[in-house]
Write an enzyme that holds these catalytic residues in place. Structure first.
Site, short mmCIF file in Angstrom:
data_model
loop_
_atom_site.label_atom_id
_atom_site.label_comp_id
_atom_site.label_asym_id
_atom_site.label_seq_id
_atom_site.Cartn_x
_atom_site.Cartn_y
_atom_site.Cartn_z
N ARG A 102 -4.77 -10.04 6.50
CA ARG A 102 -4.23 -8.71 7.02
C ARG A 102 -4.98 -8.57 8.37
O ARG A 102 -6.38 -8.34 8.13
CB ARG A 102 -4.66 -7.36 5.89
CG ARG A 102 -4.44 -6.01 6.70
CD ARG A 102 -4.33 -4.83 5.72
NE ARG A 102 -2.92 -4.95 4.99
CZ ARG A 102 -2.35 -3.96 4.46
NH1 ARG A 102 -3.09 -2.74 4.35
NH2 ARG A 102 -1.18 -4.13 3.92
N HIS A 129 5.24 -6.95 8.54
CA HIS A 129 4.78 -6.82 7.30
C HIS A 129 5.60 -7.34 6.24
O HIS A 129 6.22 -6.56 5.32
CB HIS A 129 4.53 -5.22 6.92
CG HIS A 129 3.65 -5.13 5.64
ND1 HIS A 129 2.99 -5.87 5.03
CD2 HIS A 129 3.56 -3.85 5.01
CE1 HIS A 129 2.35 -5.14 3.88
NE2 HIS A 129 2.72 -4.01 3.96
N GLN A 132 5.79 -6.92 2.20
CA GLN A 132 6.22 -5.65 1.85
C GLN A 132 7.85 -5.50 1.47
O GLN A 132 8.56 -4.94 0.67
CB GLN A 132 5.94 -4.33 2.75
CG GLN A 132 6.33 -2.91 2.67
CD GLN A 132 5.87 -2.33 1.03
OE1 GLN A 132 4.72 -2.38 1.06
NE2 GLN A 132 6.55 -2.15 0.13
N ASP A 223 8.38 5.30 7.54
CA ASP A 223 6.71 4.89 7.45
C ASP A 223 5.92 5.84 8.13
O ASP A 223 6.57 6.66 9.07
CB ASP A 223 6.73 3.22 8.08
CG ASP A 223 5.31 2.76 7.87
OD1 ASP A 223 4.46 3.27 6.90
OD2 ASP A 223 5.04 1.88 8.48
N CYS A 263 6.97 2.49 1.86
CA CYS A 263 6.00 1.28 1.47
C CYS A 263 4.59 1.81 1.14
O CYS A 263 3.97 1.25 0.43
CB CYS A 263 5.65 0.39 2.71
SG CYS A 263 5.40 1.19 4.09
N ARG A 291 5.33 -4.81 -5.38
CA ARG A 291 4.37 -5.73 -4.63
C ARG A 291 3.61 -6.77 -5.32
O ARG A 291 3.69 -7.97 -5.07
CB ARG A 291 3.22 -5.07 -3.98
CG ARG A 291 3.73 -3.93 -2.93
CD ARG A 291 4.40 -4.61 -1.62
NE ARG A 291 3.26 -5.45 -1.01
CZ ARG A 291 2.35 -4.92 -0.36
NH1 ARG A 291 2.28 -3.90 0.10
NH2 ARG A 291 1.44 -5.87 0.10
N1 NVA Z 1 2.73 0.50 9.51
C1 NVA Z 1 1.75 0.85 8.50
C2 NVA Z 1 2.08 0.26 6.95
C3 NVA Z 1 0.93 0.42 6.02
C4 NVA Z 1 1.43 -0.30 5.03
C5 NVA Z 1 0.22 0.33 9.18
O1 NVA Z 1 0.35 -0.85 9.70
O2 NVA Z 1 -0.67 0.90 8.76
N1 CP Z 2 2.17 -0.87 1.58
C1 CP Z 2 1.07 -1.39 1.69
O1 CP Z 2 0.79 -2.37 2.46
O2 CP Z 2 -0.14 -0.66 1.33
P1 CP Z 2 -1.71 -0.87 1.39
O3 CP Z 2 -2.08 -0.81 2.77
O4 CP Z 2 -2.41 0.03 0.62
O5 CP Z 2 -1.89 -2.24 1.05
#
Ligand code: NVA
Ligand code: CP
Length: 308
Positions: A102, A129, A132, A223, A263, A291
């Site tokens: 990540r 992502h 997800q 989101d 998500c 997930r």
């Molecule tokens: N768009 C959000 C998704 C979190 C799961 C982010 O990147 O923070």
């Molecule tokens: N939806 C998602 O990826 O959640 P986290 O940021 O908690 O991993």
């Protein structure tokens, strides 16, 4: 070497195979069956951003499959203090069997994958992502809304939106994306999605009017307005996203019995009202649990693909 960096690198059949694997794995788990398909395997998990779901689902998932996870935050490994990505990739992949990352820039994960001797999984970048979306599609399947789906995504043109575009373009459903002006999705990703749609028959529409997107939709999703890394823009974004909250009035425009997906994490009173979160909590928390199952399916599938 097959990695899992974006859905665009996978065929429709492959995505459905991963989902089928996840369905089987979830069924097994429900009956207390733990198939140790990744026994003695280790998954390195590099986190340069926070996470609740991604960390817990990957770590639990590999354990249930008989393997072991290593949680590596950039505060703990030398990547965070300047060791080159290529060197890190070579070292970690010489000892581990799979890597989940990540991070911020998508190019980081591409460079890591190019230097890795084991499969690399995208656990979220600024651009995509995809894990997800595996969980989201599994959820759509379970609730019977995958057939002739008309999905409305209302909100920021971000990593989630880009991944929805890829999923729709690959699987061939209708996706309407409504973002405020100035927060549109990446134009090159739209072009790619439209190109892929020619084969799948997907209908992709982008617009700035959330009501137009939601009208008659069978699935509505959104989101956060400020993704990780955009914390400083939060106040400005709250102003710019006025009229984009998915609330009861907005959901009234959707098809009867339309489903709402998120998500998570959700910011009630911003991208979604507390009422809508409450009303749709069953599906939303199933989506979160999925997930675990989707990523177990992905890890088993990737492992088989790579001939081990
Ligand atoms: N768009 C959000 C998704 C979190 C799961 C982010 O990147 O923070
Ligand atoms: N939806 C998602 O990826 O959640 P986290 O940021 O908690 O991993």
């Amino acid at each position: 070497m097959r990695h899992f960096l974006t859905l665009k690198d996978f065929t429709k059949e492959e995505i459905l195979e991963i989902i089928d694997t996840a369905v089987e794995i979830k069924k097994d788990l429900r009956s207390g069956v733990y198939k140790k398909e990744l026994e003695n395997k280790t998954l390195a998990m590099i986190f340069e951003k926070s996470s609740t779901r991604t960390r817990v689902s990957f770590e639990t998932g590999i354990f249930q499959l008989g393997g072991h996870a290593l949680f590596l935050s950039n505060r703990d490994i030398h990547l965070g203090r300047g060791e080159p990505i290529a060197d890190t990739a070579k070292v970690i992949s010489s000892m581990c069997d799979m890597v989940m990352i990540r991070t911020f820039e998508h190019s980081m994960i591409e460079e890591f994958a190019a230097n890795s001797s084991v499969p690399v999984i995208n656990g979220l970048t600024d651009s995509y992502h995809p894990v997800q979306l595996l969980a989201d599609y599994l959820t759509m399947l379970e609730y019977g809304v995958e057939k002739d789906a008309v999905v409305a995504y209302v909100g920021d043109g971000n990593n989630m939106t880009h991944s929805w575009l890829m999923l729709a373009a690959k699987l061939g459903f209708e996706l309407r994306v409504a973002t405020p002006k100035g927060y549109e999705v990446d134009a090159s990703i739209i072009t790619e999605a439209l190109e892929m749609s020619k084969e799948s028959g997907a209908v992709i529409k982008v617009m700035n009017d959330p009501k137009e997107a939601i009208l008659g939709a069978t699935v509505v999703t959104t989101d956060t307005w400020a993704s990780m890394g955009q914390e400083n823009e939060k106040e400005q974004r709250i102003k710019d996203f006025k009229g984009f909250m998915v609330d009861g009035l907005m959901m009234c425009l959707a098809a009867r019995n339309a489903k709402f997906l998120h998500c998570l994490p959700a910011y009630r009173g911003q991208e979604v009202s507390a009422d809508i979160m409450n009303e749709h909590s069953e599906i939303i928390f199933n989506e979160a649990e999925n997930r675990l199952h989707a990523q177990k399916g992905l890890m088993v599938w990737l492992h088989k693909q790579n001939g081990k």
